[in-house]
Design a protein around this motif. Structure first.
Motif, PDB file in Angstrom:
ATOM      1  N   GLY A 136       0.047  -2.123   4.267  1.00 27.96           N
ATOM      2  CA  GLY A 136      -0.631  -1.316   3.266  1.00 27.96           C
ATOM      3  C   GLY A 136       0.332  -0.378   2.583  1.00 27.96           C
ATOM      4  O   GLY A 136       1.561  -0.503   2.711  1.00 27.96           O
ATOM      5  N   THR A 137      -0.239   0.593   1.868  1.00 25.05           N
ATOM      6  CA  THR A 137       0.538   1.572   1.124  1.00 25.05           C
ATOM      7  C   THR A 137      -0.040   2.957   1.373  1.00 25.05           C
ATOM      8  O   THR A 137      -1.268   3.119   1.426  1.00 25.05           O
ATOM      9  N   VAL A 138       0.833   3.937   1.527  1.00 25.28           N
ATOM     10  CA  VAL A 138       0.411   5.332   1.660  1.00 25.28           C
ATOM     11  C   VAL A 138       0.694   6.032   0.333  1.00 25.28           C
ATOM     12  O   VAL A 138       1.810   5.960  -0.189  1.00 25.28           O
ATOM     13  N   THR A 139      -0.337   6.693  -0.220  1.00 26.10           N
ATOM     14  CA  THR A 139      -0.214   7.323  -1.530  1.00 26.10           C
ATOM     15  C   THR A 139      -0.791   8.732  -1.533  1.00 26.10           C
ATOM     16  O   THR A 139      -1.483   9.154  -0.605  1.00 26.10           O
ATOM     17  N   ASP A 140      -0.531   9.456  -2.644  1.00 29.64           N
ATOM     18  CA  ASP A 140      -1.268  10.675  -2.962  1.00 29.64           C
ATOM     19  C   ASP A 140      -2.689  10.281  -3.376  1.00 29.64           C
ATOM     20  O   ASP A 140      -2.988   9.090  -3.553  1.00 29.64           O
ATOM     21  N   LEU A 141      -3.519  11.287  -3.616  1.00 28.86           N
ATOM     22  CA  LEU A 141      -4.859  10.998  -4.103  1.00 28.86           C
ATOM     23  C   LEU A 141      -4.839  10.350  -5.483  1.00 28.86           C
ATOM     24  O   LEU A 141      -5.755   9.605  -5.844  1.00 28.86           O
ATOM     25  N   GLN A 231      -2.390  16.370   4.336  1.00 28.11           N
ATOM     26  CA  GLN A 231      -3.161  16.492   5.564  1.00 28.11           C
ATOM     27  C   GLN A 231      -2.998  15.228   6.405  1.00 28.11           C
ATOM     28  O   GLN A 231      -3.145  14.116   5.903  1.00 28.11           O
ATOM     29  N   LEU A 232      -2.712  15.410   7.664  1.00 23.50           N
ATOM     30  CA  LEU A 232      -2.676  14.283   8.589  1.00 23.50           C
ATOM     31  C   LEU A 232      -4.073  13.700   8.729  1.00 23.50           C
ATOM     32  O   LEU A 232      -5.049  14.447   8.829  1.00 23.50           O
ATOM     33  N   ILE A 233      -4.170  12.379   8.721  1.00 24.54           N
ATOM     34  CA  ILE A 233      -5.441  11.718   8.963  1.00 24.54           C
ATOM     35  C   ILE A 233      -5.342  10.879  10.236  1.00 24.54           C
ATOM     36  O   ILE A 233      -4.378  10.129  10.415  1.00 24.54           O
ATOM     37  N   GLU A 270      -3.272 -13.772  11.705  1.00 27.77           N
ATOM     38  CA  GLU A 270      -4.048 -13.170  10.630  1.00 27.77           C
ATOM     39  C   GLU A 270      -3.302 -11.972  10.056  1.00 27.77           C
ATOM     40  O   GLU A 270      -2.349 -11.466  10.658  1.00 27.77           O
ATOM     41  N   GLN A 271      -3.761 -11.516   8.902  1.00 24.12           N
ATOM     42  CA  GLN A 271      -3.196 -10.315   8.291  1.00 24.12           C
ATOM     43  C   GLN A 271      -4.279  -9.561   7.536  1.00 24.12           C
ATOM     44  O   GLN A 271      -5.331 -10.112   7.208  1.00 24.12           O
ATOM     45  N   VAL A 272      -4.006  -8.302   7.265  1.00 25.81           N
ATOM     46  CA  VAL A 272      -4.928  -7.490   6.484  1.00 25.81           C
ATOM     47  C   VAL A 272      -4.133  -6.413   5.765  1.00 25.81           C
ATOM     48  O   VAL A 272      -3.074  -5.977   6.252  1.00 25.81           O
ATOM     49  N   THR A 273      -4.627  -6.012   4.602  1.00 23.99           N
ATOM     50  CA  THR A 273      -4.017  -4.922   3.837  1.00 23.99           C
ATOM     51  C   THR A 273      -5.006  -3.762   3.786  1.00 23.99           C
ATOM     52  O   THR A 273      -6.175  -3.949   3.427  1.00 23.99           O
ATOM     53  N   TYR A 274      -4.532  -2.581   4.147  1.00 24.21           N
ATOM     54  CA  TYR A 274      -5.391  -1.398   4.173  1.00 24.21           C
ATOM     55  C   TYR A 274      -4.538  -0.205   3.750  1.00 24.21           C
ATOM     56  O   TYR A 274      -3.482   0.063   4.342  1.00 24.21           O
ATOM     57  N   ASP A 275      -4.978   0.506   2.728  1.00 25.70           N
ATOM     58  CA  ASP A 275      -4.197   1.604   2.161  1.00 25.70           C
ATOM     59  C   ASP A 275      -4.738   2.971   2.582  1.00 25.70           C
ATOM     60  O   ASP A 275      -5.921   3.109   2.909  1.00 25.70           O
ATOM     61  N   PHE A 276      -3.848   3.963   2.554  1.00 27.44           N
ATOM     62  CA  PHE A 276      -4.221   5.332   2.918  1.00 27.44           C
ATOM     63  C   PHE A 276      -3.855   6.277   1.774  1.00 27.44           C
ATOM     64  O   PHE A 276      -2.675   6.361   1.390  1.00 27.44           O
TER      65      PHE A 276
END
Length: 281
Positions: A136-141, A231-233, A270-276
């Motif tokens: 996945g990808t970690v981004t700003d809001l 903020q840590l999630i 398997e694989q999955v994409t999930y972003d934060f």
């Protein structure tokens, strides 16, 4: 010893020791007014339960014996994290606009092996389970990728045991810390976990059995995602169609946390994409 010899008491002791260290490290000034308010309301709610159900002395004595056993088994972290934490988490994260949180659970350990961009979690040569790519990808809001964000990842093995909380498992098995690449992406190679029963041969299990509940948690991945100024999630991610997703003993599943894996592009597993998307601190 092997992981199959793990007991609730042994797991509970490890969880208690880990929590006590965490509590010592985070020790601060006690707010007397907050303690007074919360303690009074908690006791008042318990008094109401006693009156409403007309608790007998035999039931009261059974409660005292069970509370003592929870302490002896070292299961306060387990009990509280299974039955209480999901409400604390809901309150704590109610105002977030980005990534959705869930409970931490009792089995987090900081300081896992680190890698950047893409890597494979430490695992045994014969590690059971379907190969699984979590990316996945970690981004700003606003969607701007974050370089060097921390994705702290841990999970149980295919038998439902966590390293450092059950005997016979390598110290950092299925634990690791991935720092995102310059474009905010991460790729974590692991195995797909299975549903598991929470330790149930101790005091927590005694309550579950007496109440006629089940002790199962759906298969899940644990993460803590953070970056400077954000903020840590803390979150848990589950699998579409998995057992107990709709009946989690810890009541921690949310629709936004359910993954939809597809066959891996590599042809294996398997694989999955999930972003934060991280909220500002």
């Amino acid at each position: 010893m092997t992981s199959e010899t793990a007991t609730a008491a042994g797991s509970g002791r490890n969880a208690t020791e880990t929590f006590q260290k965490k509590a010592r490290d985070a020790a601060g000034t006690v707010d007397t007014a907050r303690v007074d308010a919360v303690a009074r309301d908690a006791l008042s709610a318990l008094h109401d339960v006693i009156r409403r159900h007309r608790l007998t002395y035999a039931e009261y004595d059974a409660l005292k014996a069970w509370l003592i056993r929870v302490g002896q088994d070292g299961e306060w972290p387990l009990f509280l994290d299974v039955f209480i934490e999901h409400v604390v988490e809901d309150v704590a994260n109610a105002d977030r606009k980005g990534a959705v949180g869930s409970i931490e659970g009792p089995y987090y350990v900081s300081g896992g092996p680190e890698f950047t961009g893409e890597g494979t979690l430490p695992m045994r040569d014969d590690e059971a389970g379907t190969p699984f790519l979590f990316q996945g990808t970690v981004t700003d809001l606003d969607g701007t990728p974050i370089d060097g964000a921390v994705v702290d990842f841990w999970q149980a093995d295919d038998a439902g045991y966590y390293s450092q909380f059950a005997p016979g498992i390598p110290e950092w098995n299925l634990r690791g810390v991935c720092r995102t690449a310059a474009d905010g992406t991460f790729k974590i190679h692991t195995i797909k976990p299975a549903p598991y029963m929470i330790p149930h041969d101790g005091a927590t299990g005694a309550l579950i059995e007496a109440a006629g509940w089940h002790p199962w948690r759906p298969a899940h991945l644990h993460l803590k995602v953070s970056a400077p100024g954000k903020q840590l999630i803390t979150s848990q991610l589950y699998f579409e169609g998995g057992e107990y997703v709709g009946d989690d003993v810890a009541q921690a599943v949310k629709p936004d946390l359910v993954l939809h894996p597809v066959p891996a592009e590599s042809g294996t597993g398997e694989q999955v994409t999930y972003d934060f998307a991280l909220d500002p601190a």
